[in-house]
Design an enzyme around this catalytic site. Structure first.
Site, PDB file in Angstrom:
ATOM      1  N   ASP A 251       0.865  -1.178   0.000  1.00 50.43           N
ATOM      2  CA  ASP A 251       0.000   0.000   0.000  1.00 50.43           C
ATOM      3  C   ASP A 251       0.900   1.226   0.000  1.00 50.43           C
ATOM      4  O   ASP A 251       2.103   1.126   0.287  1.00 50.43           O
ATOM      5  CB  ASP A 251      -0.884   0.003   1.254  1.00 50.43           C
ATOM      6  N   SER A 252       0.309   2.372  -0.280  1.00 50.70           N
ATOM      7  CA  SER A 252       1.073   3.617  -0.220  1.00 50.70           C
ATOM      8  C   SER A 252       1.555   3.910   1.203  1.00 50.70           C
ATOM      9  O   SER A 252       2.427   4.738   1.386  1.00 50.70           O
ATOM     10  CB  SER A 252       0.187   4.771  -0.697  1.00 50.70           C
TER      11      SER A 252
ATOM     12  N   TYR B 136      -0.445   8.452  -2.364  1.00 48.49           N
ATOM     13  CA  TYR B 136      -0.484   8.213  -3.808  1.00 48.49           C
ATOM     14  C   TYR B 136      -1.701   8.929  -4.425  1.00 48.49           C
ATOM     15  O   TYR B 136      -1.743   9.169  -5.624  1.00 48.49           O
ATOM     16  CB  TYR B 136      -0.631   6.714  -4.105  1.00 48.49           C
ATOM     17  N   GLY B 137      -2.689   9.218  -3.570  1.00 47.46           N
ATOM     18  CA  GLY B 137      -4.013   9.639  -4.049  1.00 47.46           C
ATOM     19  C   GLY B 137      -4.054  10.951  -4.791  1.00 47.46           C
ATOM     20  O   GLY B 137      -5.032  11.257  -5.461  1.00 47.46           O
TER      21      GLY B 137
ATOM     22  N   CYS C 247      -4.265  -1.001  -2.017  1.00 49.69           N
ATOM     23  CA  CYS C 247      -4.359   0.452  -2.150  1.00 49.69           C
ATOM     24  C   CYS C 247      -5.273   0.704  -3.342  1.00 49.69           C
ATOM     25  O   CYS C 247      -5.010   0.205  -4.444  1.00 49.69           O
ATOM     26  CB  CYS C 247      -2.968   1.023  -2.421  1.00 49.69           C
ATOM     27  N   ASN C 248      -6.342   1.421  -3.121  1.00 49.57           N
ATOM     28  CA  ASN C 248      -7.284   1.656  -4.211  1.00 49.57           C
ATOM     29  C   ASN C 248      -6.679   2.497  -5.322  1.00 49.57           C
ATOM     30  O   ASN C 248      -6.936   2.264  -6.506  1.00 49.57           O
ATOM     31  CB  ASN C 248      -8.535   2.350  -3.668  1.00 49.57           C
ATOM     32  N   THR C 249      -5.858   3.480  -4.941  1.00 51.60           N
ATOM     33  CA  THR C 249      -5.264   4.349  -5.955  1.00 51.60           C
ATOM     34  C   THR C 249      -4.334   3.540  -6.859  1.00 51.60           C
ATOM     35  O   THR C 249      -4.396   3.639  -8.088  1.00 51.60           O
ATOM     36  CB  THR C 249      -4.499   5.507  -5.268  1.00 51.60           C
TER      37      THR C 249
ATOM     38  N   GLU D 101      -5.955   9.466   9.984  1.00 48.65           N
ATOM     39  CA  GLU D 101      -4.589   9.384  10.524  1.00 48.65           C
ATOM     40  C   GLU D 101      -4.455  10.222  11.793  1.00 48.65           C
ATOM     41  O   GLU D 101      -3.609   9.956  12.628  1.00 48.65           O
ATOM     42  CB  GLU D 101      -3.569   9.785   9.457  1.00 48.65           C
TER      43      GLU D 101
ATOM     44  N   CYS E 100     -11.287   3.398  -0.548  1.00 48.07           N
ATOM     45  CA  CYS E 100      -9.976   3.862  -0.070  1.00 48.07           C
ATOM     46  C   CYS E 100      -9.693   3.093   1.205  1.00 48.07           C
ATOM     47  O   CYS E 100     -10.599   2.882   2.024  1.00 48.07           O
ATOM     48  CB  CYS E 100     -10.018   5.363   0.208  1.00 48.07           C
ATOM     49  N   THR E 101      -8.452   2.689   1.368  1.00 49.86           N
ATOM     50  CA  THR E 101      -8.117   1.798   2.489  1.00 49.86           C
ATOM     51  C   THR E 101      -8.293   2.440   3.862  1.00 49.86           C
ATOM     52  O   THR E 101      -8.366   1.741   4.863  1.00 49.86           O
ATOM     53  CB  THR E 101      -6.660   1.347   2.355  1.00 49.86           C
ATOM     54  N   HIS E 102      -8.350   3.772   3.922  1.00 47.09           N
ATOM     55  CA  HIS E 102      -8.533   4.441   5.223  1.00 47.09           C
ATOM     56  C   HIS E 102     -10.007   4.467   5.656  1.00 47.09           C
ATOM     57  O   HIS E 102     -10.304   4.565   6.834  1.00 47.09           O
ATOM     58  CB  HIS E 102      -8.039   5.884   5.156  1.00 47.09           C
TER      59      HIS E 102
HETATM   60  N1  DGL Z   1      -4.107   3.857   0.258  1.00 51.47           N
HETATM   61  C1  DGL Z   1      -4.706   4.924  -0.506  1.00 51.47           C
HETATM   62  C2  DGL Z   1      -5.946   4.387  -1.228  1.00 51.47           C
HETATM   63  O1  DGL Z   1      -6.522   3.395  -0.838  1.00 51.47           O
HETATM   64  C3  DGL Z   1      -5.061   6.117   0.360  1.00 51.47           C
HETATM   65  C4  DGL Z   1      -3.863   6.929   0.801  1.00 51.47           C
HETATM   66  C5  DGL Z   1      -3.106   7.570  -0.358  1.00 51.47           C
HETATM   67  O2  DGL Z   1      -3.607   8.533  -0.966  1.00 51.47           O
HETATM   68  O3  DGL Z   1      -2.026   7.094  -0.651  1.00 51.47           O
HETATM   69  O4  DGL Z   1      -6.355   4.959  -2.203  1.00 51.47           O
END
Ligand code: DGL
Length: 275
Positions: free
Chosen positions: A12-13, A44-45, A75-77, A156, A188-190
């Protein structure tokens, strides 16, 4: 357990992918996981597709150097922007966040109105809308998407149910509610950490946790039966930068204690060599 003893690689990012590992540990408790959080280069987003693809290729190469049997792009992005490139360049199965959650959302909606929230890059890629339309087949489904970039820092910061979080969520979700969604993909993972507050604010809307859907997909691909959880699933944790806040946040995302991570320098991350 699968008969292949090699670990499953997850990247993941940053820290958010641990919300995916949480489900993997529950559904695949006898597997070993190698997790790389690219904490030095998060988020990454809001980066370009080209940058996210380069970073994702480097993360995948790191996992392959640990002899993983599968890569979960937690990571969705990265899933939105780099999944096809990864699938074309690595030799193990690659599970992304988008297709499994899209299938689950298409199967869940009754009124054909699905909301999708995610980072700016995920939403701009239109990947969820395409995957949901594909999963729906002949059936017409309207996808209503909205980037919610402020959710990542709120999570966060640990503001999981503060008045500010509710205010921002109300602002973000108002148009989706006006569109009559009955299903919302937390793309998004958060965002799964906001599930309690979001379900409270969206009565009657089913929330789709992409981590749970991806873990299920990984289990199906490995061909293993669900078994009762064990006390401790082994997770080898690597990060590209380590700060004191990491371990506390990591526990929150994973829902269980975790060992201190090992730091790997981004300068040592390579691109995958084509087989
Ligand atoms: N992990 C990213 C996602 O799921 C969220 C955090 C990021 O922007 O890197 O898209």
């Amino acid at each position: 357990m699968s008969t292949d003893p090699r670990p499953i690689g997850v990247f993941d990012s940053g820290i958010g992918g641990l919300s995916v590992v949480k489900h993997c540990a529950r559904m695949l408790p006898h597997e070993r996981f190698v997790y790389l959080g690219d904490t030095a280069r998060v988020p990454y987003g809001n980066k370009s597709a080209e940058t996210v693809q380069t970073y994702s290729a480097q993360c995948a190469a790191f996992l392959l150097s640990h002899d993983v049997k599968m890569i979960i792009v937690a990571c969705n992005t990265a899933s939105a922007l780099a999944l096809d490139m990864l699938r074309a360049s690595v030799w193990v199965p690659v599970v992304g966040m988008i297709e499994p959650a899209a299938r689950s959302a298409a199967a869940t909606t009754s009124n054909g109105h699905i909301g999708v929230i995610g980072t700016r890059a995920t939403i701009a890629s239109d990947s969820y809308a395409r995957a949901i339309t594909h999963a729906a087949g002949e059936r017409r489904i309207d996808v209503h998407s909205r980037p919610c970039p402020l959710f990542v820092p709120l999570v966060e910061e640990g503001w999981l149910d503060s008045p500010a979080t509710r205010l921002i969520a109300e602002e973000y979700l108002r148009p989706l509610v006006a569109n009559g969604i009955d299903t919302l993909v937390l793309g998004c993972t958060h965002y799964p950490l906001l599930m309690p507050v979001l379900s409270d604010m969206l009565p009657g809307v089913t929330l789709i946790d992409c981590g749970s859907c991806a873990a299920e997909e990984a289990r199906t691909l490995l061909g293993v039966e669900q078994t009762p959880p064990t006390a401790a699933t082994q997770i080898d944790l690597y990060v590209t930068d380590h700060t004191p806040a990491f371990t506390m946040l990591a526990r929150q995302f994973l829902g269980m204690p975790i060992d201190e991570p090992v730091r790997v320098s981004v300068d040592n991350l390579q691109l995958p060599s084509v087989r």
